[in-house]
Design an enzyme around this catalytic site. Structure first.
Site, PDB file in Angstrom:
ATOM      1  N   CYS A 133       0.821  -1.208   0.000  1.00  0.00           N
ATOM      2  CA  CYS A 133       0.000   0.000   0.000  1.00  0.00           C
ATOM      3  C   CYS A 133       0.863   1.270   0.000  1.00  0.00           C
ATOM      4  CB  CYS A 133      -0.958  -0.067   1.186  1.00  0.00           C
ATOM      5  SG  CYS A 133      -2.413   0.985   1.044  1.00  0.00           S
ATOM      6  N   HIS A 134       0.623   2.188   0.944  1.00  0.00           N
ATOM      7  CA  HIS A 134       1.422   3.410   1.010  1.00  0.00           C
ATOM      8  C   HIS A 134       2.857   3.157   1.475  1.00  0.00           C
ATOM      9  CE1 HIS A 134      -2.675   5.154   1.034  1.00  0.00           C
ATOM     10  NE2 HIS A 134      -2.100   6.124   0.358  1.00  0.00           N
ATOM     11  N   GLU A 164      -6.928   6.371  -4.008  1.00  0.00           N
ATOM     12  CA  GLU A 164      -6.882   7.640  -3.248  1.00  0.00           C
ATOM     13  C   GLU A 164      -8.183   8.419  -3.436  1.00  0.00           C
ATOM     14  OE1 GLU A 164      -4.905   8.344  -1.016  1.00  0.00           O
ATOM     15  OE2 GLU A 164      -2.836   7.879  -1.499  1.00  0.00           O
TER      16      GLU A 164
END
Length: 225
Positions: A133-134, A164
């Site tokens: 993910c991030h 997002e």
């Protein structure tokens, strides 16, 4: 046996706002549980060490396994309360490093030179650099000894622009993962929003979103068992 180093954020708010963020809980617990079930130990580190905040939104997307792992004294103490500092880490002890997500990592992962050096040392020792993910933010600025970005020329995934937008955070994040990866010469790959997806390119293993930590762990285990 060597262990896997799990990297967590210390950031409590979206920068410039009062909105809380932090670690996306399942991205730590599901990965750690899968690795430990295979008989491999884990340690937890964060840029500052100590306290690791939880993204409150992540608590809405739990399941029984996430909650059981979250409730263990080991996770609460070693991950959320007393995470290690980078200067307490010996890279030789680890077969892989894994960067968790949660939006907070977008502020404290990219420019942390100590974590970058740990990751590069693990990689240079024949180990694996992984994220979900991030957490891809932690990979962005790792450079090899020749000054080349580690992700250059590699297929990489992470939280997508579409995800997002769905999450309602496109306007507050400091960068978009696809653009950041491509700026450094990486090849950003993706599948449908919020579906499990993980890929491997050489010794880089990355997952797209919060549904992918176990997929990242399984790919890693295929290489180290």
């Amino acid at each position: 046996m060597k262990k896997v180093l799990i990297v967590l954020t210390n950031v409590t708010r979206y920068q410039g706002t009062n909105d809380p963020t932090g670690l996306w809980l399942g991205e730590a617990t599901e990965f750690a549980e899968t690795i430990q079930e295979a008989g491999i130990g884990v340690d937890y580190v964060s840029p500052k060490g100590g306290f690791v905040p939880l993204d409150p939104r992540s608590m809405k997307y739990t399941n029984e396994s996430i909650m059981k792992f979250y409730e263990t004294a080991d996770f609460q103490k070693r991950a959320l309360t007393n995470s290690l500092r980078p200067n307490e880490i010996n890279p030789d002890d680890y077969l892989a490093i894994y960067y968790t997500g949660g939006h907070g990592v977008m502020w404290d992962f990219p420019n942390d030179r100590s974590l970058q050096q740990i990751a590069l040392s693990i990689y240079d020792n024949g180990g694996y650099v992984t994220s979900v993910c991030h957490g891809v933010a932690g990979l962005l600025n790792i450079k090899d000894d020749a000054g080349r970005y580690l992700i250059a020329g590699k297929s990489i995934t992470g939280f997508t622009t579409a995800e997002e937008i769905i999450a309602g955070k496109k306007s507050v994040v400091p960068f978009l993962n696809k653009q950041a990866v491509e700026k450094r010469g990486g090849k950003f790959k993706k599948k449908r929003a919020y579906k499990e997806y993980a890929i491997q390119d050489d010794r880089l293993i990355t997952g797209q979103n919060p549904f992918s930590p176990r997929a990242v762990a399984r790919l890693l285990l295929e290489n180290v068992r």
